[in-house]
Design a protein around this motif. Structure first.
Motif, short mmCIF file in Angstrom:
data_model
loop_
_atom_site.label_atom_id
_atom_site.label_comp_id
_atom_site.label_asym_id
_atom_site.label_seq_id
_atom_site.Cartn_x
_atom_site.Cartn_y
_atom_site.Cartn_z
N LEU A 210 10.25 26.55 1.88
CA LEU A 210 10.39 28.00 2.04
C LEU A 210 11.36 28.33 3.17
CD1 LEU A 210 6.66 29.03 1.64
CD2 LEU A 210 8.50 29.23 -0.04
N PRO A 211 11.97 29.51 3.11
CA PRO A 211 12.84 29.92 4.22
C PRO A 211 12.01 30.28 5.45
CG PRO A 211 12.70 31.66 2.57
CD PRO A 211 11.95 30.48 2.01
N ALA A 212 12.63 30.15 6.60
CA ALA A 212 11.96 30.48 7.86
C ALA A 212 11.70 31.98 7.94
CB ALA A 212 12.82 30.04 9.03
N GLU A 213 10.58 32.33 8.58
CA GLU A 213 10.22 33.73 8.82
C GLU A 213 10.48 34.03 10.29
OE1 GLU A 213 6.72 35.15 6.10
OE2 GLU A 213 6.12 33.30 7.12
N THR A 214 11.74 34.10 10.66
CA THR A 214 12.10 34.23 12.07
C THR A 214 11.55 35.50 12.71
OG1 THR A 214 14.26 35.11 11.43
CG2 THR A 214 14.14 32.76 11.92
N ASP A 215 11.54 36.61 11.99
CA ASP A 215 11.02 37.85 12.55
C ASP A 215 9.52 37.76 12.80
OD1 ASP A 215 13.56 38.95 12.48
OD2 ASP A 215 13.23 40.02 10.60
N VAL A 216 8.81 37.14 11.87
CA VAL A 216 7.36 36.96 12.02
C VAL A 216 7.08 36.05 13.22
CG1 VAL A 216 5.27 36.02 10.94
CG2 VAL A 216 6.88 37.40 9.60
N LEU A 217 7.81 34.95 13.30
CA LEU A 217 7.61 34.01 14.42
C LEU A 217 7.94 34.67 15.76
CD1 LEU A 217 9.03 30.76 12.81
CD2 LEU A 217 6.63 31.39 13.14
N SER A 218 8.96 35.51 15.79
CA SER A 218 9.29 36.23 17.02
C SER A 218 8.17 37.19 17.41
CB SER A 218 10.59 37.01 16.86
OG SER A 218 11.68 36.13 16.75
N ALA A 219 7.63 37.89 16.44
CA ALA A 219 6.54 38.83 16.71
C ALA A 219 5.32 38.08 17.25
CB ALA A 219 6.18 39.62 15.45
N ILE A 220 5.01 36.92 16.67
CA ILE A 220 3.90 36.11 17.16
C ILE A 220 4.16 35.67 18.59
CG2 ILE A 220 2.69 33.90 16.87
CD1 ILE A 220 3.22 34.27 13.78
N ALA A 221 5.35 35.17 18.85
CA ALA A 221 5.72 34.70 20.18
C ALA A 221 5.68 35.82 21.22
CB ALA A 221 7.11 34.06 20.16
N ASN A 222 5.96 37.03 20.78
CA ASN A 222 5.94 38.18 21.70
C ASN A 222 4.56 38.77 21.89
OD1 ASN A 222 8.70 38.09 22.22
ND2 ASN A 222 9.20 39.36 20.45
N GLY A 223 3.55 38.19 21.24
CA GLY A 223 2.18 38.66 21.41
C GLY A 223 1.83 39.90 20.62
N THR A 224 2.60 40.21 19.60
CA THR A 224 2.30 41.36 18.76
C THR A 224 0.95 41.12 18.07
OG1 THR A 224 4.67 41.66 18.36
CG2 THR A 224 3.15 42.76 16.82
N PRO A 225 0.07 42.11 18.05
CA PRO A 225 -1.20 41.93 17.36
C PRO A 225 -0.98 41.53 15.89
CG PRO A 225 -1.26 43.93 18.68
CD PRO A 225 0.17 43.43 18.70
N GLY B 223 1.93 33.88 -0.74
CA GLY B 223 2.45 32.53 -0.70
C GLY B 223 2.92 32.05 -2.06
N LEU B 224 2.13 32.32 -3.10
CA LEU B 224 2.55 31.95 -4.46
C LEU B 224 3.87 32.65 -4.83
CD1 LEU B 224 -0.78 32.00 -6.51
CD2 LEU B 224 0.47 30.01 -5.66
N ASP B 225 3.98 33.92 -4.46
CA ASP B 225 5.22 34.65 -4.72
C ASP B 225 6.41 33.97 -4.03
OD1 ASP B 225 3.74 36.54 -6.15
OD2 ASP B 225 3.74 38.01 -4.50
N ALA B 226 6.22 33.62 -2.77
CA ALA B 226 7.30 32.98 -2.00
C ALA B 226 7.65 31.61 -2.59
CB ALA B 226 6.89 32.83 -0.53
N LEU B 227 6.63 30.84 -2.95
CA LEU B 227 6.89 29.52 -3.55
C LEU B 227 7.68 29.66 -4.84
CD1 LEU B 227 3.43 27.81 -2.98
CD2 LEU B 227 5.60 27.14 -1.93
N ARG B 228 7.30 30.59 -5.68
CA ARG B 228 8.01 30.79 -6.95
C ARG B 228 9.46 31.22 -6.71
NH1 ARG B 228 2.82 33.50 -8.62
NH2 ARG B 228 1.70 31.88 -9.73
N ARG B 229 9.67 32.10 -5.73
CA ARG B 229 11.04 32.52 -5.41
C ARG B 229 11.87 31.32 -4.94
NH1 ARG B 229 8.46 36.88 -3.17
NH2 ARG B 229 8.68 36.06 -1.06
N ALA B 230 11.22 30.34 -4.33
CA ALA B 230 11.91 29.15 -3.82
C ALA B 230 12.07 28.07 -4.89
CB ALA B 230 11.16 28.59 -2.62
#
Length: 138
Positions: free
Chosen positions: A14-29, A71-78
């Motif tokens: 799957l492609p990286a979710e850079t925006d999601v990972l950044s939000a997690i790293a920044n402590g976003t709820p 996740g199934l949607d993302a896997l199928r797109r990949a």
């Protein structure tokens, strides 16, 4: 073809979710991350984990179910065709694997035995080490 991949199906990455990972790293709820990035299976898996940790089994099940479907949607797109490796070693795959794990855990907590067996098989088929890696907190 390897012993772990007898069908010869190429692994899905799957492609990286850079925006999601950044939000997690920044402590976003986590709830805000899921609202902002509703297609992210990682966000839904984390939300399921929070609910599970709070003892809220049914919301945990529901969040994990959303993560599973996203996740199934993302896997199928990949290019995934319903079988084959989804390796834990490829970090962007971990959101899907974590959603499967969270759904399996919640299904077990509500006594949905057939679902637990199906998800266990799915996880083993995706990556035989995924369950143990998540159990270890990786």
């Amino acid at each position: 073809m390897t012993l772990d991949n007898l069908l010869g199906v190429p692994p899905t990455h799957l492609p990286a979710e850079t925006d999601v990972l950044s939000a997690i790293a920044n402590g976003t709820p986590v709830a805000d991350i899921a609202r902002t990035y509703p297609a992210s299976s990682l966000a839904w898996a984390l939300l399921a984990n929070e609910a599970n940790d709070a003892g809220d089994v049914l919301p945990a099940y529901a969040y994990a179910r959303v993560g599973y479907h996203r996740g199934l949607d993302a896997l199928r797109r990949a290019g995934w065709k319903g079988q084959g490796p989804v390796p834990w070693s490829h970090e962007p795959n971990r959101g899907v694997l974590r959603s499967l794990y969270a759904l399996r855990r919640a299904a077990e907590q509500i006594g949905e035995t057939a679902e637990v067996e199906r998800l266990t098989d799915f996880l083993h088929g995706a990556d035989p080490d995924a369950i143990s890696r998540i159990d270890k907190g990786e």
